[in-house]
Design a protein around this motif. Structure first.
Motif, PDB file in Angstrom:
ATOM      1  N   GLU A  52       0.831  -1.199   0.000  1.00  0.00           N
ATOM      2  CA  GLU A  52       0.000   0.000   0.000  1.00  0.00           C
ATOM      3  C   GLU A  52       0.868   1.253   0.000  1.00  0.00           C
ATOM      4  OE1 GLU A  52      -2.755  -0.048   3.213  1.00  0.00           O
ATOM      5  OE2 GLU A  52      -3.469  -2.051   2.744  1.00  0.00           O
ATOM      6  N   SER A  53       0.259   2.354  -0.355  1.00  0.00           N
ATOM      7  CA  SER A  53       0.932   3.643  -0.297  1.00  0.00           C
ATOM      8  C   SER A  53       1.390   3.898   1.137  1.00  0.00           C
ATOM      9  CB  SER A  53      -0.047   4.735  -0.734  1.00  0.00           C
ATOM     10  OG  SER A  53       0.543   5.997  -0.619  1.00  0.00           O
ATOM     11  N   GLY A  54       2.648   4.290   1.294  1.00  0.00           N
ATOM     12  CA  GLY A  54       3.180   4.572   2.623  1.00  0.00           C
ATOM     13  C   GLY A  54       3.679   3.355   3.375  1.00  0.00           C
ATOM     14  N   SER A  55       3.792   2.209   2.680  1.00  0.00           N
ATOM     15  CA  SER A  55       4.210   0.985   3.373  1.00  0.00           C
ATOM     16  C   SER A  55       5.725   0.812   3.462  1.00  0.00           C
ATOM     17  CB  SER A  55       3.591  -0.242   2.699  1.00  0.00           C
ATOM     18  OG  SER A  55       4.062  -0.389   1.371  1.00  0.00           O
ATOM     19  N   GLY A  56       6.506   1.687   2.801  1.00  0.00           N
ATOM     20  CA  GLY A  56       7.958   1.637   2.933  1.00  0.00           C
ATOM     21  C   GLY A  56       8.711   1.117   1.729  1.00  0.00           C
ATOM     22  N   LYS A  57       8.042   0.941   0.611  1.00  0.00           N
ATOM     23  CA  LYS A  57       8.707   0.411  -0.581  1.00  0.00           C
ATOM     24  C   LYS A  57       9.836   1.323  -1.053  1.00  0.00           C
ATOM     25  CE  LYS A  57       4.923   0.585  -2.889  1.00  0.00           C
ATOM     26  NZ  LYS A  57       4.023   1.181  -1.903  1.00  0.00           N
ATOM     27  N   SER A  58       9.538   2.599  -1.224  1.00  0.00           N
ATOM     28  CA  SER A  58      10.546   3.553  -1.707  1.00  0.00           C
ATOM     29  C   SER A  58      11.635   3.774  -0.669  1.00  0.00           C
ATOM     30  CB  SER A  58       9.893   4.888  -2.065  1.00  0.00           C
ATOM     31  OG  SER A  58       9.022   4.736  -3.148  1.00  0.00           O
ATOM     32  N   VAL A  59      11.268   3.830   0.598  1.00  0.00           N
ATOM     33  CA  VAL A  59      12.263   4.030   1.667  1.00  0.00           C
ATOM     34  C   VAL A  59      13.231   2.846   1.696  1.00  0.00           C
ATOM     35  CG1 VAL A  59      12.573   4.261   4.156  1.00  0.00           C
ATOM     36  CG2 VAL A  59      10.740   5.509   3.015  1.00  0.00           C
ATOM     37  N   THR A  60      12.715   1.636   1.505  1.00  0.00           N
ATOM     38  CA  THR A  60      13.566   0.447   1.445  1.00  0.00           C
ATOM     39  C   THR A  60      14.531   0.536   0.268  1.00  0.00           C
ATOM     40  OG1 THR A  60      11.890  -0.946   2.496  1.00  0.00           O
ATOM     41  CG2 THR A  60      13.556  -2.065   1.168  1.00  0.00           C
ATOM     42  N   LEU A  65      20.105   1.694  -1.988  1.00  0.00           N
ATOM     43  CA  LEU A  65      20.929   2.495  -2.898  1.00  0.00           C
ATOM     44  C   LEU A  65      21.811   3.508  -2.169  1.00  0.00           C
ATOM     45  CD1 LEU A  65      18.231   3.135  -5.638  1.00  0.00           C
ATOM     46  CD2 LEU A  65      20.237   1.648  -5.808  1.00  0.00           C
ATOM     47  N   GLY A  66      21.605   3.679  -0.861  1.00  0.00           N
ATOM     48  CA  GLY A  66      22.399   4.625  -0.088  1.00  0.00           C
ATOM     49  C   GLY A  66      22.046   6.070  -0.358  1.00  0.00           C
ATOM     50  N   LEU A  67      20.787   6.344  -0.687  1.00  0.00           N
ATOM     51  CA  LEU A  67      20.387   7.687  -1.084  1.00  0.00           C
ATOM     52  C   LEU A  67      19.664   8.489  -0.008  1.00  0.00           C
ATOM     53  CD1 LEU A  67      19.278   6.971  -4.756  1.00  0.00           C
ATOM     54  CD2 LEU A  67      21.436   7.934  -3.931  1.00  0.00           C
ATOM     55  N   HIS A  68      19.568   7.964   1.202  1.00  0.00           N
ATOM     56  CA  HIS A  68      18.958   8.728   2.286  1.00  0.00           C
ATOM     57  C   HIS A  68      19.965   9.723   2.860  1.00  0.00           C
ATOM     58  CE1 HIS A  68      15.086   6.863   2.670  1.00  0.00           C
ATOM     59  NE2 HIS A  68      15.624   5.659   2.661  1.00  0.00           N
ATOM     60  N   ASN A  69      19.478  10.863   3.276  1.00  0.00           N
ATOM     61  CA  ASN A  69      20.302  11.871   3.933  1.00  0.00           C
ATOM     62  C   ASN A  69      20.674  11.352   5.326  1.00  0.00           C
ATOM     63  OD1 ASN A  69      21.277  14.085   5.376  1.00  0.00           O
ATOM     64  ND2 ASN A  69      19.922  15.524   4.341  1.00  0.00           N
ATOM     65  N   ARG A  72      19.143  12.959   8.388  1.00  0.00           N
ATOM     66  CA  ARG A  72      17.704  12.854   8.634  1.00  0.00           C
ATOM     67  C   ARG A  72      17.239  11.430   8.893  1.00  0.00           C
ATOM     68  NH1 ARG A  72      14.136  15.958   4.747  1.00  0.00           N
ATOM     69  NH2 ARG A  72      13.047  16.399   6.665  1.00  0.00           N
ATOM     70  N   ALA A  73      17.973  10.429   8.409  1.00  0.00           N
ATOM     71  CA  ALA A  73      17.533   9.039   8.524  1.00  0.00           C
ATOM     72  C   ALA A  73      18.522   8.218   9.349  1.00  0.00           C
ATOM     73  CB  ALA A  73      17.404   8.417   7.135  1.00  0.00           C
ATOM     74  N   THR A  74      17.986   7.299  10.132  1.00  0.00           N
ATOM     75  CA  THR A  74      18.801   6.323  10.853  1.00  0.00           C
ATOM     76  C   THR A  74      18.518   4.966  10.224  1.00  0.00           C
ATOM     77  OG1 THR A  74      18.613   7.594  12.898  1.00  0.00           O
ATOM     78  CG2 THR A  74      19.293   5.293  13.092  1.00  0.00           C
ATOM     79  N   ILE A  75      19.563   4.328   9.698  1.00  0.00           N
ATOM     80  CA  ILE A  75      19.416   3.047   9.014  1.00  0.00           C
ATOM     81  C   ILE A  75      20.213   1.997   9.767  1.00  0.00           C
ATOM     82  CG2 ILE A  75      19.791   1.789   6.868  1.00  0.00           C
ATOM     83  CD1 ILE A  75      19.654   4.536   5.445  1.00  0.00           C
ATOM     84  N   THR A  76      19.538   0.906  10.144  1.00  0.00           N
ATOM     85  CA  THR A  76      20.204  -0.210  10.817  1.00  0.00           C
ATOM     86  C   THR A  76      19.820  -1.504  10.107  1.00  0.00           C
ATOM     87  OG1 THR A  76      18.412  -0.462  12.429  1.00  0.00           O
ATOM     88  CG2 THR A  76      20.258   0.960  13.055  1.00  0.00           C
ATOM     89  N   GLY A  77      20.514  -2.554  10.442  1.00  0.00           N
ATOM     90  CA  GLY A  77      20.329  -3.838   9.796  1.00  0.00           C
ATOM     91  C   GLY A  77      21.543  -4.135   8.947  1.00  0.00           C
ATOM     92  N   GLU A  78      21.372  -5.020   7.986  1.00  0.00           N
ATOM     93  CA  GLU A  78      22.485  -5.395   7.109  1.00  0.00           C
ATOM     94  C   GLU A  78      22.031  -5.368   5.660  1.00  0.00           C
ATOM     95  OE1 GLU A  78      24.075  -9.140   8.266  1.00  0.00           O
ATOM     96  OE2 GLU A  78      24.501  -8.470  10.309  1.00  0.00           O
TER      97      GLU A  78
END
Length: 88
Positions: A52-60, A65-69, A72-78
């Motif tokens: 659905e819209s807003g489910s995180g597809k684009s954010v994932t 791709l390493g394109l988040h600022n 502004r963003a905290t990315i964890t995991g592998e």
């Protein structure tokens, strides 16, 4: 958390995403845009991500791709591509 071996050239998944979490700090609090996503894609294969819209597809996708600022963003995991670890 499952420990995955590092694939040798031509062996194992080409893209491996494990327990991906992306959070954004906002004035209204923390937004958990992606919360614990895991998947793998073998070389030569295609993966479709639907939701659905807003489910995180684009954010994932942007996290892979390493394109988040980073401010502004905290990315964890592998995240690893071709056996090279990008995040984690």
């Amino acid at each position: 958390m499952v420990e995955l071996p590092v694939p040798r050239s031509g062996e194992g998944p080409y893209l491996q995403v494990t327990d991906l979490r992306v959070r954004f700090d906002t004035e209204d609090g923390v937004v958990r845009a992606v919360d614990g996503v895991s998947f793998s894609v073998e070389r030569g294969r295609t993966l479709g991500i639907v939701g659905e819209s807003g489910s995180g597809k684009s954010v994932t996708s942007l996290a892979i791709l390493g394109l988040h600022n980073a401010k502004r963003a905290t990315i964890t995991g592998e995240i690893s591509v071709g056996g090279r670890q990008l995040v984690g």
